[in-house]
Design a protein around this motif. Structure first.
Motif, PDB file in Angstrom:
ATOM      1  N   GLU A 113       0.830  -1.204   0.000  1.00 30.79           N
ATOM      2  CA  GLU A 113       0.000   0.000   0.000  1.00 30.79           C
ATOM      3  C   GLU A 113       0.863   1.252   0.000  1.00 30.79           C
ATOM      4  OE1 GLU A 113      -3.249   2.538   0.001  1.00 30.79           O
ATOM      5  OE2 GLU A 113      -3.015   0.425  -0.549  1.00 30.79           O
ATOM      6  N   ARG A 145       2.324   1.653  -3.388  1.00 34.18           N
ATOM      7  CA  ARG A 145       1.313   2.111  -4.347  1.00 34.18           C
ATOM      8  C   ARG A 145       1.124   3.619  -4.246  1.00 34.18           C
ATOM      9  NH1 ARG A 145      -3.273   4.089  -4.489  1.00 34.18           N
ATOM     10  NH2 ARG A 145      -3.502   3.994  -2.223  1.00 34.18           N
ATOM     11  N   GLN A 146       1.055   4.125  -3.015  1.00 30.44           N
ATOM     12  CA  GLN A 146       0.886   5.560  -2.822  1.00 30.44           C
ATOM     13  C   GLN A 146       2.094   6.330  -3.363  1.00 30.44           C
ATOM     14  OE1 GLN A 146       0.054   6.194   1.329  1.00 30.44           O
ATOM     15  NE2 GLN A 146      -1.885   5.064   1.279  1.00 30.44           N
ATOM     16  N   GLU A 197      -6.118   1.873 -16.445  1.00 27.23           N
ATOM     17  CA  GLU A 197      -5.501   0.982 -15.457  1.00 27.23           C
ATOM     18  C   GLU A 197      -4.480   1.723 -14.607  1.00 27.23           C
ATOM     19  OE1 GLU A 197      -3.889  -2.212 -17.696  1.00 27.23           O
ATOM     20  OE2 GLU A 197      -5.850  -3.019 -18.307  1.00 27.23           O
ATOM     21  N   GLN A 223      -6.263   3.853 -12.175  1.00 32.66           N
ATOM     22  CA  GLN A 223      -6.874   3.051 -11.114  1.00 32.66           C
ATOM     23  C   GLN A 223      -5.871   2.747 -10.015  1.00 32.66           C
ATOM     24  OE1 GLN A 223     -10.524   1.615 -11.275  1.00 32.66           O
ATOM     25  NE2 GLN A 223      -9.746   2.247  -9.270  1.00 32.66           N
ATOM     26  N   VAL A 224      -4.601   2.534 -10.397  1.00 33.41           N
ATOM     27  CA  VAL A 224      -3.558   2.307  -9.399  1.00 33.41           C
ATOM     28  C   VAL A 224      -3.376   3.536  -8.528  1.00 33.41           C
ATOM     29  CG1 VAL A 224      -1.088   1.891  -9.077  1.00 33.41           C
ATOM     30  CG2 VAL A 224      -2.360   0.605 -10.810  1.00 33.41           C
ATOM     31  N   PRO A 236      -7.332   4.068  -6.242  1.00 37.22           N
ATOM     32  CA  PRO A 236      -8.111   2.822  -6.131  1.00 37.22           C
ATOM     33  C   PRO A 236      -9.487   3.027  -5.517  1.00 37.22           C
ATOM     34  CG  PRO A 236      -6.411   2.908  -4.445  1.00 37.22           C
ATOM     35  CD  PRO A 236      -6.155   4.060  -5.355  1.00 37.22           C
ATOM     36  N   GLU A 237      -9.686   4.146  -4.808  1.00 35.78           N
ATOM     37  CA  GLU A 237     -10.975   4.393  -4.178  1.00 35.78           C
ATOM     38  C   GLU A 237     -12.030   4.874  -5.171  1.00 35.78           C
ATOM     39  OE1 GLU A 237      -8.855   8.222  -4.480  1.00 35.78           O
ATOM     40  OE2 GLU A 237      -8.294   6.186  -3.872  1.00 35.78           O
ATOM     41  N   GLU A 292     -14.071   4.472  -8.810  1.00 34.10           N
ATOM     42  CA  GLU A 292     -14.428   3.513  -9.847  1.00 34.10           C
ATOM     43  C   GLU A 292     -14.324   4.177 -11.224  1.00 34.10           C
ATOM     44  OE1 GLU A 292     -18.218   0.784 -11.379  1.00 34.10           O
ATOM     45  OE2 GLU A 292     -18.445   2.173  -9.684  1.00 34.10           O
TER      46      GLU A 292
END
Length: 357
Positions: A167, A170-171, A217, A220-221, A224-225, A227
């Protein structure tokens, strides 16, 4: 002999260049009409006055040195100084003066415009140097380290599968992607504002569906919160700069993330119709105020003060520039609960538009 004198007199009266005679003390003994045409002083206002009466204060010392050369019996050629006009401004003059006994015969040309052109060229050279230095800083000193940092983060994410570490990585990767976007937008702004313009590398694509899906994509990474819903019906070949079209989509999606309502999906649709490609990004939230519509595509515009301060306000501006480079536009519609930005370009852009500097 009379005819020659008449011709000399005519030349004295009609010459566009200034002519004058100075006495041994530097006073004007005679001036032709061109002096009044150029500087606004009449013959009566100049005759009997010393030359330094009209000289710019910063040029008095140099002018005195030039006059001493004349007094010593040597000609002075292409000497430049500034002379005050009747309205108080100054003009650059170029002097050719030759001594003859106790008098000095001078022809003088106004070179103000030529001096201005030299200044313009110097300024342009300075701007070009600044542009090259600025782009070099953005392209190397900022972009390359960010690229290397992003590659390292991707490697770490593959090696460490723990949830907490994943996580954090990712951030961090999202931050790197944001920095890369800001740098690219700044580089594009510099190219547009400093003269290079946006250059396209247009090629024929198989429809762009996979390329647009890649952008979604990646976004989205980063978020992620949120849609993201992509609907693509691209069965026609498109002649465009694929990287630039992906940049437009990324910028429009980034704008939707910043200004859209939290918790609501961002919808992306792409289709071809009537020889045109249309890519739309729609988000929920409040409508854009009508007063803001005309300023949306201006650089550094970020909406009202109460809105999110994220970004530099360049995303929509760069997207608009890319659309224009493809011979297209970006349209926007906004109402309560729905805002939609649409890239609309021809499938085969006009050659003149795609090759603009």
């Amino acid at each position: 002999m009379t005819g020659i004198r008449d011709e000399i007199g005519l030349m004295w009266r009609v010459s566009p260049d200034m002519m004058c005679i100075l006495d041994h003390e530097g006073r004007f003994s005679s001036v032709n009409p061109a002096w009044q045409t150029t500087l606004g002083w009449s013959e009566a206002e100049m005759v009997g006055q010393s030359y330094w009466t009209f000289v710019h204060p910063d040029d008095v010392a140099r002018s005195a040195e030039a006059f001493e050369i004349l007094v010593a019996g040597q000609p002075v050629l292409s000497f430049e100084n500034r002379y005050r006009t009747a309205d108080g401004s100054y003009r650059w003059l170029s002097w050719n003066a030759v001594p003859d006994r106790d008098l000095f015969f001078c022809t003088v040309r106004d070179v103000t415009d030529a001096k201005g052109n030299v200044d313009i060229i110097a300024a342009q050279d300075s701007e070009a140097a600044l542009r090259d230095e600025f782009l070099a800083v953005l392209g190397h000193d900022l972009r390359n380290p960010v690229t290397a940092f992003g590659a390292g983060l991707r490697l770490l994410r593959r090696q460490d599968s723990s949830h907490a570490t994943s996580e954090i990585l990712r951030q961090m990767q999202g931050s790197v992607a944001r920095m890369s976007e800001l740098i690219e937008n700044l580089m594009d702004l510099a190219r547009v504002r400093l003269g290079d313009g946006l250059k396209l590398e247009a090629t024929s694509t198989g429809g762009l569906a996979s390329e647009l899906a890649q952008v979604v994509e990646e976004m989205q990474v980063i978020a992620p919160e949120t849609e993201f819903v992509l609907e693509a019906a691209l069965d026609c070949e498109v002649h465009c700069d694929t990287a630039r079209i992906k940049q437009v989509l990324s910028n429009l999606m980034g704008n939707a993330l910043i200004h859209g309502a939290r918790g609501e999906p961002v919808r992306i649709s792409a289709c071809t119709s009537e020889e045109r490609l249309m890519i739309s990004v729609t988000n929920g939230g409040a409508a854009i105020p009508e007063a803001n519509m005309e300023r949306l595509f201006q650089p550094f515009y970020r909406g009202e003060a109460h809105q999110s301060p994220q970004g530099l306000g360049l995303g929509l501006y760069i997207a608009h520039q890319i659309a224009e480079a493809h011979g297209g536009v970006i349209k926007v519609t906004s109402e309560p609960g729905r805002t939609c930005f649409t890239l609309d370009i021809p499938l085969v852009p006009d050659r003149a538009a795609s090759e603009q500097p």
